[in-house]
Write a protein that holds these residues in place. Structure first.
Motif, PDB file in Angstrom:
ATOM      1  N   ILE A   5       0.818  -1.200   0.000  1.00 29.37           N
ATOM      2  CA  ILE A   5       0.000   0.000   0.000  1.00 29.37           C
ATOM      3  C   ILE A   5       0.860   1.261   0.000  1.00 29.37           C
ATOM      4  N   GLU A   6       1.998   1.245   0.673  1.00 25.68           N
ATOM      5  CA  GLU A   6       2.881   2.416   0.714  1.00 25.68           C
ATOM      6  C   GLU A   6       3.484   2.713  -0.657  1.00 25.68           C
ATOM      7  N   ILE A   7       3.787   1.666  -1.421  1.00 23.58           N
ATOM      8  CA  ILE A   7       4.319   1.830  -2.777  1.00 23.58           C
ATOM      9  C   ILE A   7       3.258   2.477  -3.666  1.00 23.58           C
ATOM     10  N   ILE A   8       2.015   2.009  -3.534  1.00 24.00           N
ATOM     11  CA  ILE A   8       0.917   2.554  -4.328  1.00 24.00           C
ATOM     12  C   ILE A   8       0.695   4.025  -3.992  1.00 24.00           C
ATOM     13  N   LYS A   9       0.676   4.348  -2.690  1.00 30.00           N
ATOM     14  CA  LYS A   9       0.472   5.740  -2.276  1.00 30.00           C
ATOM     15  C   LYS A   9       1.584   6.653  -2.789  1.00 30.00           C
ATOM     16  N   GLN A  10       2.811   6.158  -2.719  1.00 32.87           N
ATOM     17  CA  GLN A  10       3.948   6.952  -3.188  1.00 32.87           C
ATOM     18  C   GLN A  10       3.831   7.236  -4.687  1.00 32.87           C
ATOM     19  N   SER A  11       3.456   6.220  -5.449  1.00 32.94           N
ATOM     20  CA  SER A  11       3.313   6.409  -6.897  1.00 32.94           C
ATOM     21  C   SER A  11       2.182   7.387  -7.216  1.00 32.94           C
ATOM     22  N   GLN A  12       1.114   7.342  -6.439  1.00 31.81           N
ATOM     23  CA  GLN A  12      -0.006   8.263  -6.654  1.00 31.81           C
ATOM     24  C   GLN A  12       0.399   9.703  -6.349  1.00 31.81           C
ATOM     25  N   LYS A  13       1.200   9.885  -5.292  1.00 30.17           N
ATOM     26  CA  LYS A  13       1.686  11.227  -4.954  1.00 30.17           C
ATOM     27  C   LYS A  13       2.545  11.798  -6.085  1.00 30.17           C
ATOM     28  N   ILE A  14       3.396  10.939  -6.637  1.00 30.39           N
ATOM     29  CA  ILE A  14       4.282  11.387  -7.723  1.00 30.39           C
ATOM     30  C   ILE A  14       3.464  11.738  -8.961  1.00 30.39           C
ATOM     31  N   PHE A  15       2.513  10.883  -9.309  1.00 28.00           N
ATOM     32  CA  PHE A  15       1.718  11.145 -10.505  1.00 28.00           C
ATOM     33  C   PHE A  15       0.872  12.405 -10.329  1.00 28.00           C
ATOM     34  N   TYR A  16       0.304  12.600  -9.141  1.00 29.49           N
ATOM     35  CA  TYR A  16      -0.475  13.819  -8.900  1.00 29.49           C
ATOM     36  C   TYR A  16       0.421  15.054  -8.992  1.00 29.49           C
ATOM     37  N   TYR A  17       1.639  14.941  -8.470  1.00 32.87           N
ATOM     38  CA  TYR A  17       2.587  16.055  -8.555  1.00 32.87           C
ATOM     39  C   TYR A  17       2.879  16.376 -10.024  1.00 32.87           C
ATOM     40  N   LEU A  18       3.065  15.349 -10.827  1.00 30.17           N
ATOM     41  CA  LEU A  18       3.327  15.546 -12.255  1.00 30.17           C
ATOM     42  C   LEU A  18       2.120  16.156 -12.967  1.00 30.17           C
ATOM     43  N   LEU A  19       0.932  15.758 -12.590  1.00 28.16           N
ATOM     44  CA  LEU A  19      -0.275  16.360 -13.170  1.00 28.16           C
ATOM     45  C   LEU A  19      -0.340  17.856 -12.874  1.00 28.16           C
ATOM     46  N   GLU A  20       0.077  18.218 -11.672  1.00 24.46           N
ATOM     47  CA  GLU A  20       0.001  19.612 -11.260  1.00 24.46           C
ATOM     48  C   GLU A  20       1.129  20.457 -11.845  1.00 24.46           C
ATOM     49  N   HIS A  21       2.343  19.892 -11.892  1.00 19.44           N
ATOM     50  CA  HIS A  21       3.517  20.687 -12.267  1.00 19.44           C
ATOM     51  C   HIS A  21       4.116  20.297 -13.622  1.00 19.44           C
ATOM     52  N   HIS A  22       3.719  19.152 -14.163  1.00 15.26           N
ATOM     53  CA  HIS A  22       4.216  18.644 -15.457  1.00 15.26           C
ATOM     54  C   HIS A  22       5.667  18.189 -15.410  1.00 15.26           C
ATOM     55  N   GLU A  23       6.375  18.473 -14.342  1.00  8.11           N
ATOM     56  CA  GLU A  23       7.749  18.013 -14.187  1.00  8.11           C
ATOM     57  C   GLU A  23       8.080  17.882 -12.702  1.00  8.11           C
TER      58      GLU A  23
END
Length: 240
Positions: A5-23
């Motif tokens: 579950i921690e791996i999944i949450k971490q990946s979701q945080k990264i993808f959301y960050y990329l959605l917001e900032h594009h990089e």
């Protein structure tokens, strides 16, 4: 394959960050950057989420980018949106193709697709870019018949008509009905995307590391680049 579950949450945080900032840069989000670079499972899940969103994730020069797919109008721009952003009101397709042509000429002025780095110059002046656009439109319209232009996918005659219909203004009018305003809107857009730096007082255009990385690692497909060079006559000009 089951993920913790921690791996999944971490990946979701990264993808959301990329959605917001594009990089994602190490200096701005070191923990997320480290997780993506060092944990294969996290990287796999982030890329999977990107794929589901019709996009892909690539790391160039230590920076992680979210790159929309070609037809992705949610994360990228639709043809209609780009027309509204970059072209004069009531723009036709030839105005839209002219925008793409100007950007293509700009890339050709900076990159040649060869060597460890494809970049060949540090800057170009706006006047030189305008002259290059004018020359290549003129040469293309003279070189190819309209049937050949259709086959090549380069409507030189139509784009030249669209460009010449724009009036010139020595006062550097920002209206998109002038050549100067038209060029400014393109440069301003590319600057907003973090691809170029336009030093307005010197009328100087420089590329950013982001664009350099894209051209070196992703965008410069050699076969496509050579095809464009051939159509525009760039290869012949280099040999003259």
């Amino acid at each position: 394959m089951a993920y913790q579950i921690e791996i999944i949450k971490q990946s979701q945080k990264i993808f959301y960050y990329l959605l917001e900032h594009h990089e994602l840069r190490e200096k701005k989000a070191p923990e997320l950057h480290k997780a993506y670079i060092e944990q294969d499972e996290v990287q796999t899940l982030v890329k999977s989420q990107a794929d589901a969103a019709d996009s892909h994730v690539e790391a160039y020069g230590g920076v992680i980018y979210l790159i929309p797919g070609q037809e992705n109008n949610f994360l990228g721009y639709s043809k209609g949106q780009l027309k509204k952003e970059l072209c004069r009101s009531n723009a036709t397709d030839k105005d839209y193709y002219l925008v793409q042509f100007v950007i293509l000429v700009l890339l050709l002025e900076f990159y040649d697709g060869q060597g460890s780095s494809s970049k060949t110059r540090d800057f170009i002046l706006l006047g030189d870019l305008q002259n290059s656009v004018t020359d290549k439109l003129k040469e293309g319209a003279a070189r190819y018949s309209e049937d050949e232009q259709a086959q090549n996918g380069m409507a030189f005659t139509a784009m030249r008509e669209a460009y010449e219909s724009l009036r010139s203004d020595e006062k550097r009018n920002r209206q998109k009905t002038t050549k100067e305003g038209f060029m400014f809107s393109i440069l301003h857009f590319l600057q907003e995307q973090g691809l170029i730096d336009y030093i307005e007082q010197d009328e100087m255009i420089k590329t950013t590391r982001k664009l350099d990385h894209f051209m070196d690692w992703n965008l410069l497909n050699k076969n496509n680049f050579e095809r464009v060079q051939r159509i525009l006559g760039a290869e012949e000009n280099e040999q003259d």
